[in-house]
Enzyme design. Structure first.
Site, PDB file in Angstrom:
ATOM      1  CD  GLU A   1      -2.916  -1.267   2.261  1.00 35.55           C
ATOM      2  OE1 GLU A   1      -2.588  -0.652   3.444  1.00 35.55           O
ATOM      3  OE2 GLU A   1      -3.443  -2.304   2.360  1.00 35.55           O
TER       4      GLU A   1
ATOM      5  CD  GLU B   1      -4.624  -7.875   0.612  1.00 40.97           C
ATOM      6  OE1 GLU B   1      -5.685  -7.374   1.294  1.00 40.97           O
ATOM      7  OE2 GLU B   1      -3.568  -7.759   0.972  1.00 40.97           O
TER       8      GLU B   1
END
Length: 353
Positions: A144, A251
């Site tokens: 991220e 994910e």
């Protein structure tokens, strides 16, 4: 007529798979056994039916720095060891998730000097490599970067001349520590936002020009997947594919009641799975009351399968289509997965080694 032909061909293909499996005398593990993997996460312990469905594993929390070194210089590798050894025992790919991330970093690191911060993260990466590089297939090096930069990023290069020097430094350390693993960048909010994809590609190309990145990770959580259009998905996937690197859906989860979740899977999963640059998909949990977001599960707590999972098995044509529901299996797992995209100031305690 075309639809009737498709149905007949599809029925014959499924019958062929079933017949082959019956002749073999047993149903092999996992939903798919082809060139692309369909994986999932493991939290506190491996569910007994894990390899009934999945053939790749990512620790949900066990390999994050904050989980391993919650107290400075007190390393707890227990959960990470368990999942790593499970992957080896099942002969399925293991992904280390993650080395550098602004969330779930140890609370103590922010208060250190820059020199101490650099020494500590360097030590963590080196120790992780010494322990797991032998059998690790993939590493989420930086998690991220567009949303959760680490508190210590200025200690490892800061923005620098590229704007992402701290990311470059992280990948250089990871390459040295995991010389045989494929190194990935991972972030969320990409699949539903072409502008974010452009920013992501900028970082990817900086790393690629230095020979530091091997694959692109995109989280595809429900808050994007539930409502994103197929057109936007294709636009984003094609932008990422233009880099020439393989894409990994790292994910995936989709919510909804049974019918809504099924419809969403039927519409959007094939867009991901069939894109030629997508080489693997990892779901983020699958058992009711053990997923981080309500409604994302694919197996009910009593072991029965939701319609989306039944469809997924048929769609992928795996031999697990022969398998009965898992009602008699022990699905107990006391650890509830945590989302990557939510900051967790206090981490779940990990059992000692």
């Amino acid at each position: 007529m075309k639809n009737r032909i498709k149905k007949v061909v599809g029925g014959l293909a499924l019958a062929s798979v079933l017949l082959t499996s019956v002749m073999a005398g047993s149903a092999s593990a996992a939903i798919t056994n082809g060139s692309k993997f369909l994986g999932n996460i493991i939290a506190g312990s491996a569910p007994s039916n894990f390899t009934t469905y999945w053939n790749q594993v990512t620790p949900e929390n066990g390999t994050k720095w904050g989980s391993i070194e919650g107290n400075r210089n007190q390393m707890n590798w227990g959960n990470a060891d368990m999942i790593y050894n499970y992957a080896i025992s099942k002969n399925i790919p293991f992904k280390f998730h993650t080395l550098v991330w602004g969330s779930q970093e140890p609370n103590w690191v922010a208060g250190l000097s820059a020199a101490e911060q650099k020494a500590e993260i360097s030590s963590f990466i080196a120790q992780a490599g010494q322990r797991y590089s032998a059998k690790t297939a993939y590493v989420d090096v930086v998690n991220e970067p567009l949303h959760a930069k680490p508190s210590y990023r200025n200690a490892i290069g800061g923005d620098g001349s590229t704007g992402w020097d701290w990311v470059i430094w992280s990948f250089q350390q990871a390459r040295a520590a995991f010389p045989n693993a494929k190194l990935h960048l991972n972030d969320y909010g990409i699949i539903g936002d072409p502008s974010a994809a452009d920013k992501y590609v900028n970082i990817i190309n900086i790393l690629k020009s230095r020979g530091l990145i091997d694959g692109i990770g995109i989280q595809c959580h429900y808050f994007n997947m539930d409502n994103v259009s197929v057109s936007t998905m294709n636009t984003v996937l094609n932008k990422l594919a233009a880099t020439g690197l393989p894409i990994y859906v790292s994910e995936l989860d989709i919510t909804g009641d049974d019918n809504t979740q099924l419809a969403r899977y039927q519409t959007k999963f094939p867009v991901l799975w069939n894109h030629p640059s997508v080489k693997g998909i990892t779901l983020w949990g699958y058992i009711q009351n053990q997923t981080w977001a309500s409604g994302t599960h694919l197996v009910n707590s009593n072991g029965t399968e939701r319609p989306a999972l039944k469809w997924l098995k048929q769609y992928l044509g795996g031999s697990s289509a022969l398998m009965e529901t898992t009602g008699s299996q022990d699905l107990t797992d006391a650890s509830v997965p945590q989302p990557d995209s939510v900051v967790q100031p206090e981490l779940e305690a990990v059992p000692g080694e």
